[in-house]
Design an enzyme around this catalytic site. Structure first.
Site, PDB file in Angstrom:
ATOM      1  N   LYS A 182       1.037  -0.656   0.117  1.00  0.00           N
ATOM      2  CA  LYS A 182       0.147  -0.465   0.468  1.00  0.00           C
ATOM      3  C   LYS A 182       1.435   1.437   0.079  1.00  0.00           C
ATOM      4  O   LYS A 182       2.166   1.435   0.507  1.00  0.00           O
ATOM      5  CB  LYS A 182      -1.232   0.024   1.248  1.00  0.00           C
ATOM      6  CG  LYS A 182      -1.874   0.553   0.909  1.00  0.00           C
ATOM      7  CD  LYS A 182      -3.188   0.191   0.591  1.00  0.00           C
ATOM      8  CE  LYS A 182      -4.514   0.899   0.431  1.00  0.00           C
ATOM      9  NZ  LYS A 182      -5.724  -0.124   0.049  1.00  0.00           N
ATOM     10  N   GLY A 189     -21.197   6.677   4.594  1.00  0.00           N
ATOM     11  CA  GLY A 189     -20.076   6.505   3.726  1.00  0.00           C
ATOM     12  C   GLY A 189     -21.357   6.224   1.837  1.00  0.00           C
ATOM     13  O   GLY A 189     -20.976   4.972   1.742  1.00  0.00           O
ATOM     14  N   VAL A 190     -21.394   6.958   1.008  1.00  0.00           N
ATOM     15  CA  VAL A 190     -21.290   6.679  -0.491  1.00  0.00           C
ATOM     16  C   VAL A 190     -21.298   7.095  -1.190  1.00  0.00           C
ATOM     17  O   VAL A 190     -21.267   8.176  -1.809  1.00  0.00           O
ATOM     18  CB  VAL A 190     -23.443   7.097   0.057  1.00  0.00           C
ATOM     19  CG1 VAL A 190     -24.251   6.313   1.116  1.00  0.00           C
ATOM     20  CG2 VAL A 190     -23.803   8.663   0.001  1.00  0.00           C
ATOM     21  N   GLY A 191     -19.215   7.166  -0.936  1.00  0.00           N
ATOM     22  CA  GLY A 191     -18.839   8.219  -2.440  1.00  0.00           C
ATOM     23  C   GLY A 191     -18.384   6.662  -2.986  1.00  0.00           C
ATOM     24  O   GLY A 191     -19.694   5.975  -4.223  1.00  0.00           O
ATOM     25  N   LYS A 192     -17.727   6.162  -3.544  1.00  0.00           N
ATOM     26  CA  LYS A 192     -17.324   6.046  -4.237  1.00  0.00           C
ATOM     27  C   LYS A 192     -17.554   4.529  -4.700  1.00  0.00           C
ATOM     28  O   LYS A 192     -17.974   4.351  -6.119  1.00  0.00           O
ATOM     29  CB  LYS A 192     -15.384   5.788  -4.962  1.00  0.00           C
ATOM     30  CG  LYS A 192     -14.744   6.974  -5.397  1.00  0.00           C
ATOM     31  CD  LYS A 192     -13.469   6.460  -5.938  1.00  0.00           C
ATOM     32  CE  LYS A 192     -12.486   6.617  -4.887  1.00  0.00           C
ATOM     33  NZ  LYS A 192     -11.046   6.134  -5.472  1.00  0.00           N
ATOM     34  N   VAL A 193     -18.081   3.515  -3.988  1.00  0.00           N
ATOM     35  CA  VAL A 193     -17.910   2.450  -3.450  1.00  0.00           C
ATOM     36  C   VAL A 193     -19.717   2.739  -2.454  1.00  0.00           C
ATOM     37  O   VAL A 193     -20.193   1.931  -3.288  1.00  0.00           O
ATOM     38  CB  VAL A 193     -17.294   1.871  -2.421  1.00  0.00           C
ATOM     39  CG1 VAL A 193     -17.943   0.540  -2.203  1.00  0.00           C
ATOM     40  CG2 VAL A 193     -15.674   1.847  -3.263  1.00  0.00           C
ATOM     41  N   GLY A 194     -19.963   3.222  -1.510  1.00  0.00           N
ATOM     42  CA  GLY A 194     -20.971   3.115  -1.202  1.00  0.00           C
ATOM     43  C   GLY A 194     -22.624   3.449  -2.333  1.00  0.00           C
ATOM     44  O   GLY A 194     -23.423   2.961  -2.063  1.00  0.00           O
ATOM     45  N   HIS A 195     -22.297   4.138  -2.961  1.00  0.00           N
ATOM     46  CA  HIS A 195     -23.315   4.142  -3.716  1.00  0.00           C
ATOM     47  C   HIS A 195     -23.771   3.490  -5.111  1.00  0.00           C
ATOM     48  O   HIS A 195     -25.048   3.450  -5.247  1.00  0.00           O
ATOM     49  CB  HIS A 195     -23.097   5.795  -5.257  1.00  0.00           C
ATOM     50  CG  HIS A 195     -22.460   5.909  -6.275  1.00  0.00           C
ATOM     51  ND1 HIS A 195     -20.808   5.477  -5.942  1.00  0.00           N
ATOM     52  CD2 HIS A 195     -23.020   5.827  -6.853  1.00  0.00           C
ATOM     53  CE1 HIS A 195     -20.439   5.442  -7.381  1.00  0.00           C
ATOM     54  NE2 HIS A 195     -21.779   6.030  -8.081  1.00  0.00           N
TER      55      HIS A 195
END
Length: 362
Positions: free
Chosen positions: A88, A188-194
């Site tokens: 990482k 969290g509804v950003g890149k993955v969450g949405h």
């Protein structure tokens, strides 16, 4: 020697969280780049993991995050059945303030200098367009755009894998893999969450969401005018009455000494990395009768996608492999029951066994 260096060396050489093969500190003063690349293991193959771009409070915090995340990638890649070890990278700073083409190119040169021991991709604060820039200096770059020979946004299959983990959790706990009629909280509804919300609504779940960005919440509510509601923050979300599943999909440490005692959900299954704030939290969850689907198992869809990019990307092949997260999650629950341990410990045992077998062959 500074306290920061002392802490890093102690973690690397003396703590249970250490054991990393290599840690590289990178600096390019001209562009303002300060980065840490951590390679935890190459037992299964070249280390693979994303690049996080984040305004850390200190360099020590950045190093600690790189160490934790890279170690987690070793386990994630092992459980996903990939021929990759764990690595990482973190870039220190606010991406909205300091991200530039020159900085990304400088970062690409540092990754390239490792000669393929580390393969990078997107993470929090980095996107497909950024990987296209990094790839101009480094051929060991995945998560690129289709126009530049890549697979595009890996969050699509990350969300799909988390959804499969939820289905497996429902099967294990309630005897039915459907989420229809269940209430799921997504933090969290950003890149993955949405994308995850889309899957949940298609399956008939009622969804409660929260996000630190008001525009992200508004996008979901506009997209799903029925069946989705929002609450002010995560503190409110974990206390929602009748919550069946809690899905942490933002930064790590969501499951801690403060949140676990008040969590109303029966299942925790989300996309965030390093959800357990410290060792022992998994036992606290088990003591409360809360089923925990190990984060690095269920959120492996993205790394499955970027790994496939190295061999000629095929979306259908990747989706089929990500779909197997359902079976892997069920196998972990069965191992946990058999060994009398929490699911997180069972997943660790399976991953460690695969890495140990690879080292013995090597």
């Amino acid at each position: 020697m500074t306290d920061v260096t002392d802490g890093v060396l102690h973690t690397l050489f003396h703590s249970d969280q250490g054991g990393h093969e290599q840690v590289v500190l990178c600096q390019d003063r001209a562009s303002g780049l300060k980065a840490v690349i951590a390679i935890h293991s190459t037992a299964l193959g070249p280390a693979l993991g994303g690049t996080r771009f984040y305004p850390y409070a200190s360099e020590e915090e950045a190093v600690a995050d790189a160490l934790n995340l890279s170690r987690g990638m070793s386990y994630k890649n092992a459980m996903a059945g990939l021929d990759h070890g764990g690595g990482k990278a973190v870039i220190i700073g606010d991406p909205e303030q300091i991200k530039s083409e020159a900085l990304l190119l400088a970062y690409g040169r540092f990754v390239a200098s490792l000669g393929g021991r580390y393969v990078t991709a997107c993470d929090v604060g980095t996107y497909v367009a950024d990987m296209d820039v990094v790839a101009r200096e480094c051929r060991w770059t995945t998560g690129r755009s289709p126009e530049n020979g890549g697979a595009g946004d890996s969050s699509v299959l990350t969300a799909y894998g988390v959804f499969q983990g939820m289905r497996a959790s429902a099967q294990h706990l309630w005897g039915d893999p459907t989420l229809r009629g269940r209430r799921v909280g997504v933090a969290g509804v950003g890149k993955v969450g949405h994308h995850l919300v889309d899957h949940l609504r298609q399956d008939g779940a009622e969804v409660v969401i929260t996000d630190v960005r008001a525009d992200s919440v508004r996008r979901i509510l506009d997209r799903h005018p029925a069946g989705v509601t929002a609450v002010a923050d995560t503190e409110a979300l974990i206390r929602v009455e009748g919550l069946d599943i809690y899905a942490p999909c933002a930064l790590g440490g969501a499951l801690n000494d403060e949140s676990v005692p008040v969590l109303t959900a029966r299942i925790v299954c989300g996309a965030a990395n390093n959800q357990l704030a410290h060792p022992g939290v998994e036992k606290d969850l088990a003591d409360r009768g809360i089923l925990y689907a190990p984060d690095y198992v269920v959120n492996a869809g993205g790394v499955i996608q970027v790994a496939d990019e190295l061999h000629g990307f095929d979306f259908d092949r990747c989706k089929a492999k990500a779909g197997k997260i359902f079976d892997t999650t069920l196998a972990i629950f069965a191992r946990a029951k058999e060994d009398g341990i929490p699911p997180a410990a069972a997943a660790d045992r399976i991953a460690e066994q695969r890495m140990a077998e690879a080292r013995s062959r090597g």
